[in-house]
Write an enzyme that holds these catalytic residues in place. Structure first.
Site, short mmCIF file in Angstrom:
data_model
loop_
_atom_site.label_atom_id
_atom_site.label_comp_id
_atom_site.label_asym_id
_atom_site.label_seq_id
_atom_site.Cartn_x
_atom_site.Cartn_y
_atom_site.Cartn_z
N TYR A 85 5.05 -5.75 11.37
CA TYR A 85 5.43 -6.09 12.74
C TYR A 85 4.62 -5.30 13.75
O TYR A 85 4.53 -4.07 13.69
CB TYR A 85 6.92 -5.78 12.91
CG TYR A 85 7.59 -6.40 14.11
CD1 TYR A 85 7.92 -7.74 14.13
CD2 TYR A 85 7.93 -5.61 15.21
CE1 TYR A 85 8.59 -8.30 15.22
CE2 TYR A 85 8.60 -6.15 16.30
CZ TYR A 85 8.92 -7.50 16.30
OH TYR A 85 9.57 -8.05 17.38
N ASP B 198 16.59 2.62 3.80
CA ASP B 198 15.84 1.85 4.79
C ASP B 198 16.78 1.30 5.85
O ASP B 198 17.57 0.40 5.59
CB ASP B 198 15.09 0.71 4.08
CG ASP B 198 14.12 -0.02 4.99
OD1 ASP B 198 14.18 0.16 6.22
OD2 ASP B 198 13.30 -0.79 4.46
N HIS C 82 12.01 3.22 5.53
CA HIS C 82 11.21 1.99 5.58
C HIS C 82 9.78 2.18 5.07
O HIS C 82 9.07 1.19 4.86
CB HIS C 82 11.20 1.43 7.00
CG HIS C 82 10.72 0.01 7.09
ND1 HIS C 82 11.22 -1.01 6.31
CD2 HIS C 82 9.75 -0.56 7.85
CE1 HIS C 82 10.61 -2.14 6.60
NE2 HIS C 82 9.71 -1.89 7.53
N SER D 226 7.18 -5.25 4.89
CA SER D 226 8.00 -5.39 6.08
C SER D 226 7.87 -6.82 6.63
O SER D 226 8.20 -7.77 5.93
CB SER D 226 7.62 -4.33 7.11
OG SER D 226 8.60 -4.25 8.13
N GLN D 227 7.38 -7.01 7.87
CA GLN D 227 7.15 -8.38 8.34
C GLN D 227 6.26 -9.13 7.37
O GLN D 227 6.50 -10.30 7.06
CB GLN D 227 6.51 -8.36 9.73
CG GLN D 227 6.11 -9.75 10.22
CD GLN D 227 5.38 -9.71 11.55
OE1 GLN D 227 5.95 -10.02 12.58
NE2 GLN D 227 4.12 -9.30 11.53
#
Length: 323
Positions: free
Chosen positions: A92, A272, A302, A186-187
């Site tokens: 992100y 996370d 994360h 992640s993203q």
């Protein structure tokens, strides 16, 4: 941060309450059909990087709406016959960055394609792909852009770009399309899961601490961004919760996972707060093939497994490089 989500034994059995919207498959079939009405127009332009072990190409292709999307293709310098390819999606706020930051996979004998994310790339890893589509009122960030309707939502464009990125990587003569894996964190992990559900013939997928999964739980469990953008939007736009969740359901990794057929290696971090472990397990548990495994990092936030997870992926995908 100590453990805040479900215990691990409950996570392994957890199932999302996200409701698959009517017409999910039709929506995505129509979206991809419309994108393919534009010529892919993939261009691979050599880049002088002063790197001796790899060759790098500046890539442009037509994504959603025919809009130009950028990427890097990195090949081992010795490559003379088709190689397995790793297609990577980034986290992100990030972009494709600079070529010398993408050496891992080519060093292991793979072709490597990294996609720029439209409209992002100014928080880290600079990007060069604009998003020419506007939206109605949205909370700062990307999570609520166009959330008034699935047709307008930002990630409709991003997921479509990602499918076209796979098609672009496969179009290069030094890529063996039968040995295509998609990865991201992640993203990028959420995009990886979406592509895994939309492209039926992938050889493997490897999403790390994936975002964009189990929206109903994520939006109410964590107060960290980016998920918190949804709650902040709804603080102002009162009474629109059902409408927003309906739009998000077309982009929920849980529903793409239910269509996944490729072998899968997930990773999750139990502390996370950005992508809570239950949301990751929601997608993992929904992944439709039994050929799947998940690496659990019990005391990590994360950042997940970082270089340890890179080593796990190198080992897990080594059979592709071996041919």
């Amino acid at each position: 941060m100590a453990l805040f989500d479900l215990p691990l034994d409950e996570l392994r059995d957890y199932r999302s309450a996200s409701v698959e919207p009517e017409g999910f498959d039709t929506f995505w079939a129509k979206t991809l059909q419309e994108a393919r009405e534009h010529e892919l127009g993939a261009r691979f332009e050599p880049v002088e990087t002063h790197l001796k072990t790899v060759k790098v190409y500046d890539v442009t292709f037509a994504g959603f709406g025919g809009h130009p999307v950028k990427g890097w293709l990195t090949l081992p310098a010795w490559a003379s016959s088709p190689l397995p390819v790793i297609v990577e999606f980034v986290g992100y706020g990030g972009g494709r960055g600079l070529p010398h930051t993408h050496l891992l996979w080519a060093s292991a004998g793979f072709a490597h394609f990294v996609m720029d994310t439209r409209g992002q790339g100014s928080a880290w890893g600079g990007g060069e792909t604009p998003d020419p589509v506007g939206s109605g009122p949205a909370y700062p960030g990307y999570m609520t852009r166009g959330v008034d309707a699935p047709e307008n939502y930002y990630y409709r464009r991003v997921f479509t770009d990602a499918v076209r990125a796979v098609e672009t990587a496969r179009s290069h003569p030094l890529v063996d399309e039968a040995r295509t894996a998609v990865v991201g964190g992640s993203q990028g992990g959420g995009i990886t899961i979406a592509v895994g559900g939309l492209v039926p013939d992938l050889a493997a997928i490897a999403p790390d601490v994936p975002f964009l999964c189990d929206f109903p739980r994520a939006a109410t469990l964590t107060d960290r961004n980016p998920y918190r953008e949804i709650g902040n939007f709804l603080k102002t736009h009162r009474g629109r919760t059902d409408e927003v969740l309906r739009t998000l359901s077309y982009f929920d990794g849980v529903h793409f996972a239910a269509r996944g057929r490729a072998p899968a290696l997930f990773s999750v971090a139990l502390e996370d707060q950005t992508c809570p472990p239950s949301t990751v397990f929601a997608a993992f548990n929904a992944w439709a093939t039994e050929d799947k495994t998940i690496e659990v990092y019990d005391f990590n936030d994360h950042e997940g497994g970082e270089t340890y997870q890179e080593a796990a992926k190198l080992s897990w995908l080594s059979h592709l490089a071996a041919g």
